[in-house]
Scaffold this motif. Structure first.
Motif, PDB file in Angstrom:
ATOM      1  N   PHE A 767       0.841  -1.220   0.000  1.00 13.53           N
ATOM      2  CA  PHE A 767       0.000   0.000   0.000  1.00 13.53           C
ATOM      3  C   PHE A 767       0.863   1.253   0.000  1.00 13.53           C
ATOM      4  O   PHE A 767       0.659   2.186  -0.787  1.00 13.53           O
ATOM      5  CB  PHE A 767      -0.901  -0.025   1.244  1.00 13.53           C
ATOM      6  N   ALA A 768       1.892   1.256   0.850  1.00 13.84           N
ATOM      7  CA  ALA A 768       2.706   2.463   1.009  1.00 13.84           C
ATOM      8  C   ALA A 768       3.505   2.761  -0.248  1.00 13.84           C
ATOM      9  O   ALA A 768       3.683   3.930  -0.633  1.00 13.84           O
ATOM     10  CB  ALA A 768       3.632   2.303   2.210  1.00 13.84           C
ATOM     11  N   LEU A 769       4.042   1.731  -0.926  1.00 16.14           N
ATOM     12  CA  LEU A 769       4.817   1.940  -2.137  1.00 16.14           C
ATOM     13  C   LEU A 769       3.988   2.595  -3.228  1.00 16.14           C
ATOM     14  O   LEU A 769       4.529   3.309  -4.087  1.00 16.14           O
ATOM     15  CB  LEU A 769       5.381   0.601  -2.633  1.00 16.14           C
ATOM     16  N   GLU A 770       2.682   2.386  -3.184  1.00 17.04           N
ATOM     17  CA  GLU A 770       1.820   2.920  -4.234  1.00 17.04           C
ATOM     18  C   GLU A 770       1.363   4.346  -3.938  1.00 17.04           C
ATOM     19  O   GLU A 770       0.952   5.079  -4.845  1.00 17.04           O
ATOM     20  CB  GLU A 770       0.590   2.027  -4.407  1.00 17.04           C
ATOM     21  N   GLN A 771       1.397   4.771  -2.663  1.00 16.67           N
ATOM     22  CA  GLN A 771       0.836   6.068  -2.276  1.00 16.67           C
ATOM     23  C   GLN A 771       1.941   7.112  -2.199  1.00 16.67           C
ATOM     24  O   GLN A 771       2.266   7.659  -1.146  1.00 16.67           O
ATOM     25  CB  GLN A 771       0.102   5.943  -0.928  1.00 16.67           C
ATOM     26  N   THR A 772       2.561   7.391  -3.358  1.00 13.96           N
ATOM     27  CA  THR A 772       3.694   8.319  -3.381  1.00 13.96           C
ATOM     28  C   THR A 772       3.273   9.757  -3.091  1.00 13.96           C
ATOM     29  O   THR A 772       4.140  10.613  -2.838  1.00 13.96           O
ATOM     30  CB  THR A 772       4.385   8.240  -4.763  1.00 13.96           C
ATOM     31  N   PRO A 775       1.875  11.009   2.802  1.00 16.07           N
ATOM     32  CA  PRO A 775       3.046  10.972   3.711  1.00 16.07           C
ATOM     33  C   PRO A 775       3.169   9.640   4.441  1.00 16.07           C
ATOM     34  O   PRO A 775       3.042   9.563   5.681  1.00 16.07           O
ATOM     35  CB  PRO A 775       2.772  12.121   4.670  1.00 16.07           C
ATOM     36  N   VAL A 776       3.396   8.603   3.653  1.00 12.48           N
ATOM     37  CA  VAL A 776       3.392   7.251   4.224  1.00 12.48           C
ATOM     38  C   VAL A 776       4.810   6.724   4.451  1.00 12.48           C
ATOM     39  O   VAL A 776       5.008   5.532   4.707  1.00 12.48           O
ATOM     40  CB  VAL A 776       2.638   6.284   3.288  1.00 12.48           C
ATOM     41  N   SER A 777       5.840   7.564   4.355  1.00 11.22           N
ATOM     42  CA  SER A 777       7.217   7.071   4.440  1.00 11.22           C
ATOM     43  C   SER A 777       7.497   6.370   5.759  1.00 11.22           C
ATOM     44  O   SER A 777       8.330   5.458   5.826  1.00 11.22           O
ATOM     45  CB  SER A 777       8.192   8.227   4.228  1.00 11.22           C
ATOM     46  N   ALA A 778       6.789   6.795   6.845  1.00  8.40           N
ATOM     47  CA  ALA A 778       7.003   6.122   8.136  1.00  8.40           C
ATOM     48  C   ALA A 778       6.611   4.655   8.045  1.00  8.40           C
ATOM     49  O   ALA A 778       7.229   3.793   8.686  1.00  8.40           O
ATOM     50  CB  ALA A 778       6.204   6.823   9.215  1.00  8.40           C
ATOM     51  N   ARG A 824      14.518  -3.753  -3.236  1.00  8.52           N
ATOM     52  CA  ARG A 824      15.335  -2.563  -3.079  1.00  8.52           C
ATOM     53  C   ARG A 824      15.054  -1.583  -4.203  1.00  8.52           C
ATOM     54  O   ARG A 824      14.937  -0.370  -4.004  1.00  8.52           O
ATOM     55  CB  ARG A 824      16.821  -2.948  -3.074  1.00  8.52           C
ATOM     56  N   ARG A 825      14.941  -2.106  -5.411  1.00 12.89           N
ATOM     57  CA  ARG A 825      14.697  -1.259  -6.569  1.00 12.89           C
ATOM     58  C   ARG A 825      13.367  -0.503  -6.438  1.00 12.89           C
ATOM     59  O   ARG A 825      13.298   0.714  -6.635  1.00 12.89           O
ATOM     60  CB  ARG A 825      14.703  -2.120  -7.821  1.00 12.89           C
ATOM     61  N   ASP A 826      12.292  -1.261  -6.099  1.00 15.93           N
ATOM     62  CA  ASP A 826      10.969  -0.640  -6.000  1.00 15.93           C
ATOM     63  C   ASP A 826      10.930   0.415  -4.899  1.00 15.93           C
ATOM     64  O   ASP A 826      10.275   1.471  -5.024  1.00 15.93           O
ATOM     65  CB  ASP A 826       9.900  -1.692  -5.720  1.00 15.93           C
ATOM     66  N   LEU A 827      11.632   0.141  -3.797  1.00 10.77           N
ATOM     67  CA  LEU A 827      11.652   1.102  -2.704  1.00 10.77           C
ATOM     68  C   LEU A 827      12.305   2.401  -3.158  1.00 10.77           C
ATOM     69  O   LEU A 827      11.779   3.496  -2.916  1.00 10.77           O
ATOM     70  CB  LEU A 827      12.412   0.504  -1.515  1.00 10.77           C
ATOM     71  N   VAL A 828      13.490   2.257  -3.827  1.00 13.84           N
ATOM     72  CA  VAL A 828      14.214   3.452  -4.247  1.00 13.84           C
ATOM     73  C   VAL A 828      13.417   4.228  -5.277  1.00 13.84           C
ATOM     74  O   VAL A 828      13.298   5.465  -5.202  1.00 13.84           O
ATOM     75  CB  VAL A 828      15.603   3.059  -4.792  1.00 13.84           C
ATOM     76  N   GLU A 829      12.876   3.524  -6.216  1.00  8.94           N
ATOM     77  CA  GLU A 829      12.119   4.202  -7.263  1.00  8.94           C
ATOM     78  C   GLU A 829      10.902   4.936  -6.681  1.00  8.94           C
ATOM     79  O   GLU A 829      10.555   6.038  -7.128  1.00  8.94           O
ATOM     80  CB  GLU A 829      11.680   3.190  -8.324  1.00  8.94           C
ATOM     81  N   ALA A 830      10.241   4.333  -5.708  1.00  2.44           N
ATOM     82  CA  ALA A 830       9.084   4.980  -5.087  1.00  2.44           C
ATOM     83  C   ALA A 830       9.494   6.263  -4.390  1.00  2.44           C
ATOM     84  O   ALA A 830       8.816   7.309  -4.488  1.00  2.44           O
ATOM     85  CB  ALA A 830       8.425   4.034  -4.093  1.00  2.44           C
ATOM     86  N   PHE A 831      10.651   6.251  -3.677  1.00  3.40           N
ATOM     87  CA  PHE A 831      11.097   7.462  -2.992  1.00  3.40           C
ATOM     88  C   PHE A 831      11.474   8.549  -3.984  1.00  3.40           C
ATOM     89  O   PHE A 831      11.179   9.731  -3.778  1.00  3.40           O
ATOM     90  CB  PHE A 831      12.289   7.124  -2.087  1.00  3.40           C
ATOM     91  N   ALA A 839      15.495  11.249   3.801  1.00  2.00           N
ATOM     92  CA  ALA A 839      16.250  10.500   4.812  1.00  2.00           C
ATOM     93  C   ALA A 839      15.540   9.224   5.222  1.00  2.00           C
ATOM     94  O   ALA A 839      16.173   8.274   5.698  1.00  2.00           O
ATOM     95  CB  ALA A 839      16.488  11.378   6.035  1.00  2.00           C
ATOM     96  N   ASP A 840      14.200   9.185   5.071  1.00  2.00           N
ATOM     97  CA  ASP A 840      13.451   7.980   5.431  1.00  2.00           C
ATOM     98  C   ASP A 840      13.851   6.798   4.559  1.00  2.00           C
ATOM     99  O   ASP A 840      13.768   5.639   4.991  1.00  2.00           O
ATOM    100  CB  ASP A 840      11.951   8.238   5.294  1.00  2.00           C
ATOM    101  N   LEU A 841      14.296   7.060   3.320  1.00  2.00           N
ATOM    102  CA  LEU A 841      14.727   5.966   2.443  1.00  2.00           C
ATOM    103  C   LEU A 841      15.959   5.294   3.026  1.00  2.00           C
ATOM    104  O   LEU A 841      16.033   4.068   3.143  1.00  2.00           O
ATOM    105  CB  LEU A 841      15.034   6.518   1.050  1.00  2.00           C
ATOM    106  N   LEU A 842      16.951   6.081   3.407  1.00  2.00           N
ATOM    107  CA  LEU A 842      18.180   5.504   3.956  1.00  2.00           C
ATOM    108  C   LEU A 842      17.893   4.849   5.298  1.00  2.00           C
ATOM    109  O   LEU A 842      18.474   3.801   5.612  1.00  2.00           O
ATOM    110  CB  LEU A 842      19.239   6.594   4.098  1.00  2.00           C
ATOM    111  N   LEU A 843      16.976   5.493   6.108  1.00  2.32           N
ATOM    112  CA  LEU A 843      16.655   4.908   7.405  1.00  2.32           C
ATOM    113  C   LEU A 843      16.031   3.534   7.238  1.00  2.32           C
ATOM    114  O   LEU A 843      16.345   2.591   7.985  1.00  2.32           O
ATOM    115  CB  LEU A 843      15.702   5.831   8.184  1.00  2.32           C
TER     116      LEU A 843
END
Length: 903
Positions: A767-772, A775-778, A824-831, A839-843
């Motif tokens: 869900f979070a990866l789709e809601q760019t 503010p779902v980074s947490a 990892r790829r999908d996470l980075v691309e979403a951010f 900073a939430d991406l690196l965290l």
């Protein structure tokens, strides 16, 4: 004449006017003390003259004439003398007394009038011959035997004008006849003691005239009765001689003096039939001393005169008593019953007077008590003939046969009472009602079926009376079969009266009577009337039981209970019982009106410890405003058992989490109570209802996350269920704080159950990866490391069997043999394409243990180095410990990076 007589004469003379007629160039009025109306005066002018011509040399004695004026204002009483000094033959002088009609009607003597009729002395003429003055016997006895025929002609046969020939006692007869007449007849009677031709007044012949035999030819066309010298002296009627004797032989000829009926006094038509009725009455009165049936004729006479009031019959009371005593001692029982029936039947306009009623009832009671079988045979005979038995006889028979207990019993008595009269006996005799019920209790199999036939009588009046008689006797449940028929067709007022009297006797302790009484009320108004009557007059457990059975799970019953008809404690007790037996659906319908809800709460809250369970139901279904609901609900919780508390808490939770302000401290209190009382999945359902707004959901997430540690632990054990509820909603921005709280709960759930944490993290990550744009980074920071660790442990297709939730991950995760790399790829691309804090991406990478790989993936992306710079800049918002880790990872990556490294 004594001093008294002279005084009366002077008084009469002052009262009565006079006129004198005689010859003066013809017969005319000579003097008068009163002027009359023209018609009246013409009548006096004509009748004061001689009727018929005299023969040459014929003389006659002075005579009397009496007649009414046409106006009926006065009655004329006159004497006429022959005027031998007149210049021509046949002249007369007449002195006429004008007696006021009211005086004339009530005269009981003619002496004063006769005394005023003194001879008239005219100027230049000799004094006229005086008539014989009244002596010691002013009213001589009449010896003429034809007076019997005269009486018959006047009173006992068809009324006709009468001419009486050749009477030597004409004046005496005239006086006695006038005195004998009663007022209404006297005021119209016209008589003349001597005439030579018929005389008329108002177009009719005089009622009675006397004529010499020489005038017989002038009466050839006489239309009325003729009494000749040769007429029969034999009486043709049984009263002829007695009347003739009374009028013509006695010192007081007045017929009204012997009128024991009083008919002549009240007769207004002057009807001779009234005299005959009076004579018959006197005759029957004499016979009643020995013949009981004579009284029946006397009652017929009263009825024929239209005398129907009880006062008119009072004088008959002792006569009826004597007649019934004679009948009782001299007639067979059958004839006595017939006599009593006939006697009652004569009172065709209602009941006789109380004294007569008591006499007849007493006789019927004595006769029935002496011979009950005779009374029953009489009732049966009347029933077969379809004749109604008079009420007074039924009352007496009921008293009599029920008093003879040695003969009248269930088998010989009640079963032989005709159905048509049974209800009447009960209604009219208290003794019979008591005895019949006593027999019904002793032998119900015999008596109750018979008594039931009595109630088929359609007479509503008797039914009401019977009900009143029997009500005090219904003190045994064996009488239950009689109750419904007894109450058939009652009005609300009658039913209430019955219930009150029954309550006075039994205090409603016979519970089987409740249903028939309640059923008899027929409608809501009747039921409420019954309920009010009992509530206001009785206060006992039995009466409360009865009242409770009249109540229904409906609005009218609730309104009545809360309307003040009962005392508060009693009303609360009954209301509580009613609500206990009322379904949730009906309670909801009742509470649809807010006024009902408030009234119910006011009553129940006065003793919340005893009524807490039903207060909770009212709060649950009453749709109160949330402020009032929370206030009452929190106060009520300590009074409830575990089950009721859980139900109310769930409702309070649902309402408070949907309607109350998050800052309301009561919501947090309810949440704490709920967390320890109800299942976590119910708590989650209450927090995230489908109808709630996005802002409300956000606030509730924060509230749940803020629960005390122990209460929160139970919720974390079901974080997968919580996440599922949130994910199933239409995606809307819940806000950064809400997503952070959600993420925190997922993160903390790992301390309780890794499996639960994983089931929550997998779909949440997707869900979070789709809601760019949200503010779902947490959520990514907390869920990515959990999912990534699972992907590293994946061993092939069998993972989907072991962890079905893996299927909720994005499809791209499974497009590469290295699922972790794809993640990892999908996470980075979403951010990179979002507005999330860099900073939430690196965290997220650091928590997954892949910080350098994340940076490497970023660096190879478009403008990657710039994004890394943004990560470093964004790291300053974290606490120093995290900030230092982030910076160190970036520095290490930048100093050790090789151009051919790949993530």
């Amino acid at each position: 004449m004594g001093h008294k007589g002279l005084g009366l004469q002077r008084a009469m003379k002052a009262l009565i006017d006079q006129q004198v007629h005689g010859y003066r160039n013809g017969h005319q009025l000579l003097s008068a003390t009163m002027n009359l109306a023209r018609q009246d005066q013409d009548t006096v002018d004509r009748l004061s003259d001689m009727a018929g011509p005299l023969r040459p040399g014929e003389v006659f004695n002075p005579y009397l004439a009496a007649y009414p004026l046409p106006s009926r204002s006065h009655f004329v009483f006159a004497r006429t003398w022959q005027d031998l000094a007149a210049p021509r033959a046949g002249c007369v002088i007449t002195k006429s007394l004008l007696v006021p009609m009211s005086v004339w009607e009530n005269l009981n003597t003619l002496d004063e009038l006769i005394a005023l009729l003194t001879p008239v002395e005219l100027e230049g003429k000799k004094k006229l011959t005086e008539p014989v003055k009244p002596g010691s016997d002013p009213l001589p006895v009449v010896l003429d035997q034809r007076t019997v025929e005269l009486v018959e002609a006047m009173f006992l046969e068809n009324r006709q004008p009468i001419v009486f020939f050749e009477s030597q006692e004409a004046e005496a007869i005239t006086k006695r006849v006038l005195l004998a007449l009663w007022p209404s007849l006297r005021r119209n009677f016209a008589v003349c003691s001597f005439t030579l031709a018929p005389r008329k007044i108002d177009g009719r012949d005089f009622d009675l005239v006397f004529a010499p035999k020489t005038a017989r030819t002038r009466f050839a066309d006489w239309p009325g009765r003729r009494i000749e010298a040769t007429s029969s002296k034999e009486a043709r009627h049984r009263w002829s001689i007695s009347i003739a004797s009374r009028i013509f032989q006695s010192n007081s000829p007045s017929l009204i003096a012997d009128d024991t009926l009083g008919a002549l006094k009240t007769d207004s038509r002057g009807d001779e039939a009234t005299l005959r009725l009076s004579l018959l009455w006197s005759e029957l009165l004499a016979k009643s001393a020995t013949t009981p049936t004579a009284v029946l004729g006397m009652i017929d006479i009263l009825n024929s005169r239209g005398e129907h009031s009880q006062d008119a019959f009072k004088p008959l009371a002792p006569i009826i008593t004597r007649a019934t005593n004679i009948a009782s001692s001299s007639l067979p029982d059958v004839e006595i019953w017939h006599f009593l029936t006939t006697l009652i039947g004569k009172f065709n306009k209602g009941l006789p007077s109380k004294s007569i009623f008591r006499t007849i009832k007493s006789e019927a009671s004595n006769l029935a008590g002496r011979n009950p079988r005779s009374a029953l045979e009489f009732l049966q005979a009347e029933s077969l003939a379809s004749r109604a038995v008079p009420a007074v006889l039924l009352a007496g028979i009921g008293d009599g046969i029920s008093s003879n207990s040695t003969v009248f019993n269930a088998s010989e008595g009640v079963t032989k009472v005709p159905s048509k009269t049974g209800l009447g006996l009960i209604a009219l005799s208290t003794k019979f009602a008591r005895y019949a019920i006593a027999l019904a209790k002793e032998q119900p199999d015999i008596c109750i079926p018979r008594l039931l036939t009595f109630f088929d009588d359609p007479d509503r009046k008797l039914q009401r009376k019977a009900r009143r008689r029997l009500t005090p006797l219904f003190n045994d449940d064996i009488l239950l079969p009689l109750l419904s028929p007894l109450l058939e067709g009652v009005t609300p007022e009658e039913l209430s009266e019955f219930a009150l009297r029954l309550g006075q006797e039994t205090d409603f302790e016979i519970s089987c009577f409740d249903e028939p009484i309640i059923n008899a009320s027929r409608d809501h108004l009747g039921l409420e009337s019954l309920r009010n009557a009992i509530a206001s007059n009785f206060n006992s457990p039995s009466s409360d039981r009865f009242i409770f059975k009249t109540l229904k799970s409906d609005i009218p019953s609730i309104v009545w209970l809360t309307g003040g008809s009962l005392g508060p404690e009693r009303a609360r007790r009954l209301l509580f019982r009613l609500l206990e037996e009322t379904s949730d659906r009906n309670i909801q319908a009742i509470l649809s009106e807010k006024l009902n809800c408030n009234h119910i709460l006011d009553l129940l809250l006065s003793d919340r410890f005893l009524t807490a369970s039903q207060i909770a139901r009212v709060l649950t279904w009453g749709e109160l405003k949330v402020d009032m609901l929370l206030e009452l609900g929190l106060d009520l919780l300590p009074c409830l058992n575990h089950e009721d508390k859980g139900l109310l808490l769930r409702y309070l939770l649902e309402r408070s989490l949907a309607e109350s302000a998050p800052s309301d401290h009561r919501v947090q209190i309810i949440l704490r109570h709920a967390a320890s009382q109800i299942a976590p999945h119910q708590l989650i359902q209450a927090a995230f209802p489908n109808f709630a707004s996005t802002s409300r959901i956000s606030e509730n997430i924060l509230l749940l996350n803020a629960l005390p540690h122990q209460d929160r632990q139970g919720l974390l054990a079901h974080v997968d269920y919580l996440s599922s509820h949130l994910l199933n909603r239409q995606p809307k921005n819940l806000g950064g704080q809400a997503y952070a709280a959600w993420a925190q709960m997922i993160a903390d759930s790992g301390q309780i159950s890794w499996d639960t944490q994983l089931r929550a993290a997998l779909p949440t990550l997707t869900f979070a990866l789709e809601q760019t744009n949200f503010p779902v980074s947490a959520l990514l920071v907390e869920t990515f490391p959990i999912v990534y660790a699972q992907l590293l442990r994946s061993k092939g297709e069998d993972d989907f069997k072991l962890i079905p939730a893996l299927l909720k991950l994005p499809f791209t995760f499974f497009a590469d043999w290295d699922r972790a790399k794809a993640a990892r790829r999908d996470l980075v691309e979403a951010f990179l394409r979002s507005s999330w804090p860099p900073a939430d991406l690196l965290l997220a990478g650091l928590k997954a243990g892949i910080g350098d790989k994340i940076l490497r993936r970023v660096s190879r992306s478009y403008n990657g180095n710039q994004y890394i710079s943004k990560i470093e800049q964004d790291s300053y918002r974290f606490p120093p410990s995290i900030q230092n880790r982030l910076k160190a990872t970036i520095l290490n990556f930048q100093t050790s990076r090789k151009s051919n490294d790949w993530d």
